[in-house]
Design a protein around this motif. Sequence first.
Motif, PDB file in Angstrom:
ATOM      1  N   TRP A 152       0.830  -1.312  -0.057  1.00 24.48           N
ATOM      2  CA  TRP A 152      -0.009   0.141   0.082  1.00 24.48           C
ATOM      3  C   TRP A 152       0.941   1.065  -0.008  1.00 24.48           C
ATOM      4  CZ3 TRP A 152      -0.143   3.554   4.029  1.00 24.48           C
ATOM      5  CH2 TRP A 152      -1.101   4.656   3.960  1.00 24.48           C
ATOM      6  N   ALA A 153       2.007   1.390   0.718  1.00 29.14           N
ATOM      7  CA  ALA A 153       2.515   2.498   0.931  1.00 29.14           C
ATOM      8  C   ALA A 153       3.383   2.680  -0.395  1.00 29.14           C
ATOM      9  CB  ALA A 153       3.863   1.986   2.078  1.00 29.14           C
ATOM     10  N   THR A 192      -6.291   0.058   3.543  1.00 30.30           N
ATOM     11  CA  THR A 192      -5.121  -0.236   2.612  1.00 30.30           C
ATOM     12  C   THR A 192      -5.858  -1.174   1.611  1.00 30.30           C
ATOM     13  OG1 THR A 192      -4.799  -1.931   3.884  1.00 30.30           O
ATOM     14  CG2 THR A 192      -3.434   0.121   4.194  1.00 30.30           C
ATOM     15  N   ASN A 193      -7.489  -1.594   1.904  1.00 35.92           N
ATOM     16  CA  ASN A 193      -7.962  -2.666   1.317  1.00 35.92           C
ATOM     17  C   ASN A 193      -8.540  -2.245   0.108  1.00 35.92           C
ATOM     18  OD1 ASN A 193      -7.260  -4.410   3.078  1.00 35.92           O
ATOM     19  ND2 ASN A 193      -9.360  -4.353   4.156  1.00 35.92           N
ATOM     20  N   ARG A 194      -8.711  -2.776  -0.899  1.00 36.58           N
ATOM     21  CA  ARG A 194      -9.605  -2.857  -2.350  1.00 36.58           C
ATOM     22  C   ARG A 194      -9.051  -1.902  -3.009  1.00 36.58           C
ATOM     23  NH1 ARG A 194     -15.484  -2.709  -1.853  1.00 36.58           N
ATOM     24  NH2 ARG A 194     -15.282  -3.695  -3.828  1.00 36.58           N
ATOM     25  N   ALA A 254      -6.753   4.554  -6.291  1.00 35.38           N
ATOM     26  CA  ALA A 254      -6.042   5.045  -5.086  1.00 35.38           C
ATOM     27  C   ALA A 254      -5.390   6.438  -5.268  1.00 35.38           C
ATOM     28  CB  ALA A 254      -4.839   4.027  -4.580  1.00 35.38           C
ATOM     29  N   ASP A 255      -5.544   7.132  -4.413  1.00 34.85           N
ATOM     30  CA  ASP A 255      -5.019   8.490  -4.828  1.00 34.85           C
ATOM     31  C   ASP A 255      -3.590   8.821  -4.217  1.00 34.85           C
ATOM     32  OD1 ASP A 255      -4.378  11.145  -4.514  1.00 34.85           O
ATOM     33  OD2 ASP A 255      -6.481  11.959  -3.877  1.00 34.85           O
ATOM     34  N   GLY A 310       8.177   0.998   9.594  1.00 38.94           N
ATOM     35  CA  GLY A 310       9.004   1.233   8.399  1.00 38.94           C
ATOM     36  C   GLY A 310       8.184   1.299   7.230  1.00 38.94           C
ATOM     37  N   LEU A 311       7.188   2.086   7.123  1.00 36.92           N
ATOM     38  CA  LEU A 311       6.560   2.450   6.073  1.00 36.92           C
ATOM     39  C   LEU A 311       7.125   3.661   5.098  1.00 36.92           C
ATOM     40  CD1 LEU A 311       2.797   2.490   7.408  1.00 36.92           C
ATOM     41  CD2 LEU A 311       3.727   0.988   5.881  1.00 36.92           C
TER      42      LEU A 311
END
Length: 462
Positions: A334-335, A379-381, A387-388, A406-407
């Motif tokens: 996600w990150a 973070t899903n779907r 995603a922006d 750690g992202l």
Amino acid sequence: MKLYNTLTKQIDEIEPLNPPQITIYTCGPTVYDYAHIGHWFNYVRMDTLIRTLKANDFNTKWVMNITDVGHLTSDADEGEDKLEKGAKREGKTAWEIADFYTKDFLDGMKQLNMLEPNHIVKATDHIPEQVELIKRLEEKGFTYIISDGVYYETSKFEGYAAFAQLDLDGQEAGARLAINPQKHSPTDFALWKFSPQDSQRDMEWDSPWGKGFPGWHIECSAMSMKYLGETLDIHTGGIDHIPVHHTNEIAQSEAATGKRFANHWMHSNHIMVNGRKISKSLDNSIRLKEVTDRGISPMAVRLHVLESHYRSQSMFNWENLEASQNTLKNFYAWADLQFQSLSSQKLTTNYDEALIAFKEAMSDDLKTPVALTIFSDMTNRIEDLGADSVAISKTVPIIEGLLGIGLSDRPDITGAQKSIIAERETSRADKDWVKSDKLRDQLAKEGIGLRDTAQGPIWFRL
RNA sequence: GGCGCCUUGGCGGAGUAGUUACGCAGCGGUCUGCAAAACCGCGUACACGGGUGCAAAUCCCGUAGGUGCCUCCA
């Protein structure tokens, strides 16, 4: 911000003496052996407290001690000094033992992405301060001297048993009574221990009462007062410290100063391994090194800590640590999207609202499991709904500031790698599967994975 | 012996009166050239026995089991 307070036995609003400054003292390790997974749970939780305080705009002043002398193998002030014992075991001096395990501990803190305390203080660097504090207690009549040391007379401190809700009468059947009949009360504890006549200690100092070394409890009071003042805002430690160490800290500190020692006490519960507590006798301690040897990231440990509440007695096992590792990978993927503009920019969740809820959960007695659920929803779907990348890039540092998993340590891929992805798309459009698979393999070798979605290819670091 | 705490699906773990938490694992499916650590669905969990309530996993009492501290330990 709210936090359970062992002193009041309820969840209290955190109200520092001099806001926005807030002073925190954490009971650190006794450096006579490697830290185990239970220690790390404790310290990651303390680190999470600091992070949450910062997120609530407090100016944290955090002190952690290193106990490198005086912690005996029995809290009843009998037995060997753990450092001296460790020295014998390994054929080194107590100083070498302390140095070695201190370094190992500090290295573990780094691996677990813990914030650096403002001061990490060693007991052996603060002998004069401890002697001074014992003198103050002596002047006020709270001490007495017997053959092996200077002791604190707990019966002179009103409310000694209150903090831990001790039932002193009921305890008299226990081991603390039988030992050392010279003590006026089983709960009395050593402030200064005399060096033995028949052997030479590695660590000893002169004092008004004779050559020796400080008791375990006095160091925390002396160092806390030196760096944070006679009353501090939050004192933290493991739950096992409530009945002895912290009870004694309160007794000696408040007897010396006449002031409240700490307004807020936070205690981390112990974790269990295979349904049992971690102990030397069961030989079930797990070091951080064993985790990394299994190919599991210390950040997965950190996430695993956050998946349970600090006041619950949680279970540790490898299966669930691996589950945390998997979850961590999803968070990282996600990150990585902060660098990737997908064709749709619709958000799955309203990030502004979610972030408020996230921070609220953290600020409500550190409800990290609830906070993680909120984050997980964010973070899903992503692929279906888009995603922006701008919203993600703004959100990553906020989440990372609180979780520390750690992202933020994930840079964009290189221009060359981006070219490979573009080239592969061209090959795929041409249905040149041999070439496109080759390019995908090449990226995999560089640690970049790909997923082909309706939004186009998404990369993530493996 | 004294003082506590806990018991939720395969594993872990939230929730604490009325809403399928969630994660990982498992099974089935979807999407995809293939693949995916992607998506969807499923298994219909709250130790047992009573009690209070319109309604209890959630409150009260009891029982059973587990476990922590008092003793090394974060």
